[in-house]
Design a protein around this motif. Structure first.
Motif, PDB file in Angstrom:
ATOM      1  N   HIS A 152      -1.290   2.286   5.700  1.00  0.00           N
ATOM      2  CA  HIS A 152      -0.735   3.196   4.912  1.00  0.00           C
ATOM      3  C   HIS A 152       0.521   3.993   5.757  1.00  0.00           C
ATOM      4  O   HIS A 152       0.980   5.261   5.352  1.00  0.00           O
ATOM      5  N   LEU A 188      -5.649   9.535   0.789  1.00  0.00           N
ATOM      6  CA  LEU A 188      -5.060   8.705   2.138  1.00  0.00           C
ATOM      7  C   LEU A 188      -4.859  10.118   3.329  1.00  0.00           C
ATOM      8  O   LEU A 188      -5.003   9.833   4.529  1.00  0.00           O
ATOM      9  N   PRO A 243       0.954  -1.108   0.177  1.00  0.00           N
ATOM     10  CA  PRO A 243       0.077  -0.013   0.010  1.00  0.00           C
ATOM     11  C   PRO A 243       0.869   1.350   0.135  1.00  0.00           C
ATOM     12  O   PRO A 243       2.089   1.504   0.641  1.00  0.00           O
TER      13      PRO A 243
END
Length: 333
Positions: free
Chosen positions: A316, A256, A156
């Motif tokens: 992440h 994100l 990721p």
């Protein structure tokens, strides 16, 4: 752990940050925090505001560049994008060093940015990478399926999670609707222009901030920041984060960052591709974005956007990614 890692790139904007360069920056920083040597080996260097040079994939095949990689005496060579796969593979074979191809998207499958010749070339480089590199890192399960290789591992994308504790929100006019992205990239440029039209629909009901380099011309209530070392202070200050992205590939870093802020997110389905379980409001047209913005501002949305923070911390964070890449390198040695 006595490991030395090369991140091989066609070009770098380091120490500036953003996009693919942000990924390399964060991985390098986390490795160095652990006392592990990590170097960016780039054929060319530019500033974030400048256009990339032409034919770098061909120029990077120069013997002097390959010799530079080989002489670095690395324990792993990480090719950042398919475009640099060939000199990375050659260097790997000459030095008997593991080669890892890090794909930030499957570019041959994208609907933006490449001519027919460009797509043919990158398809060749992806083919070489997945056949001659030891492993291939892809940002999502969607990309793993697209690549169709047993060597592919979901790796990721990461963001600067620590920055959300280190930075303070920047002062913005209220209410503030924030979009993040380098607007020299066509899908982000189109998204910025889309938001200018949304702003006209809403009039004085919201202020829009385009945070990133190469924005289109704007006037109040739309404001442009230009290049910023970090867009996170803008995201932290936002009342709403938006992503009207219609094209492109891979997992979007802006999404994100939006998730880590815990702020309300309004985005297209394309913008959230590859991100599992994201909490967001979907909108596709200018009218839908305008309506969703008003719904949020007037308190008619009952979604727990804070749940997104947990997803980012678990999947992440650069610390998680570096654990994964070190384990991979250890298994390849």
């Amino acid at each position: 752990m006595g490991v030395k890692i090369a991140f091989v790139m066609m070009e770098t904007i380091y120490p500036q940050r953003g996009g693919i360069h942000e990924q390399v920056y964060l991985l390098k920083r986390e490795l160095e925090r652990r006392g592990i040597k990590a170097e960016i080996i780039a054929y060319s260097k530019r500033r974030a505001e400048e256009r990339g040079k032409r034919l770098l994939w061909l120029r990077s095949l120069s013997p002097s560049f390959i010799r530079k990689i080989v002489k670095g005496d690395y324990d792993a060579i990480v090719a950042e994008t398919a475009w640099i796969s060939l000199p990375s593979i050659i260097s790997s074979k000459v030095s008997s060093t593991p080669c890892i191809l890090h794909l930030h998207s499957i570019e041959s499958k994208q609907d933006v940015g490449l001519t027919m010749m460009g797509k043919t070339l990158v398809r060749i480089f992806e083919y070489l990478g997945k056949n001659f590199c030891d492993k291939v890192l892809v940002p999502s399960e969607n990309d793993r399926v697209l690549l169709n290789s047993k060597k592919a591992i979901v790796f990721p994308n990461v963001i600067d999670v620590d920055a959300f504790s280190n930075y303070t929100p920047i002062d913005l006019k209220r209410p503030a609707v924030v979009f993040v992205g380098g607007m020299g990239y066509p899908p982000n440029r189109e998204a910025a222009e889309f938001l200018i039209r949304v702003a006209k629909i809403l009039g004085d009901k919201a202020n829009f901030y385009l945070a990133g380099p190469s924005p289109p011309p704007v006037s109040p209530p739309v404001y442009a920041t230009g290049y910023a070392e970090s867009t996170i202070p803008y995201v932290m200050s936002a009342d709403i984060c938006v992503a009207p992205v219609k094209r492109g590939g891979g997992v979007k870093l802006k999404m994100l960052e939006y998730m880590m802020s815990g702020k309300p997110i309004i985005a297209t389905k394309k913008a959230v591709e590859g991100i599992d379980d994201i909490v967001y409001l979907n909108a596709e047209s200018e009218e839908e974005f305008a309506k969703r913005i008003i719904d949020v501002l007037e308190g008619r949305v009952n979604l727990d956007f804070q749940r997104n923070r947990k997803i980012v911390k678990e999947k992440h964070d650069p610390k998680v990614a570096v654990d994964k890449i070190l384990n991979l390198i250890s298994n390849l040695q």
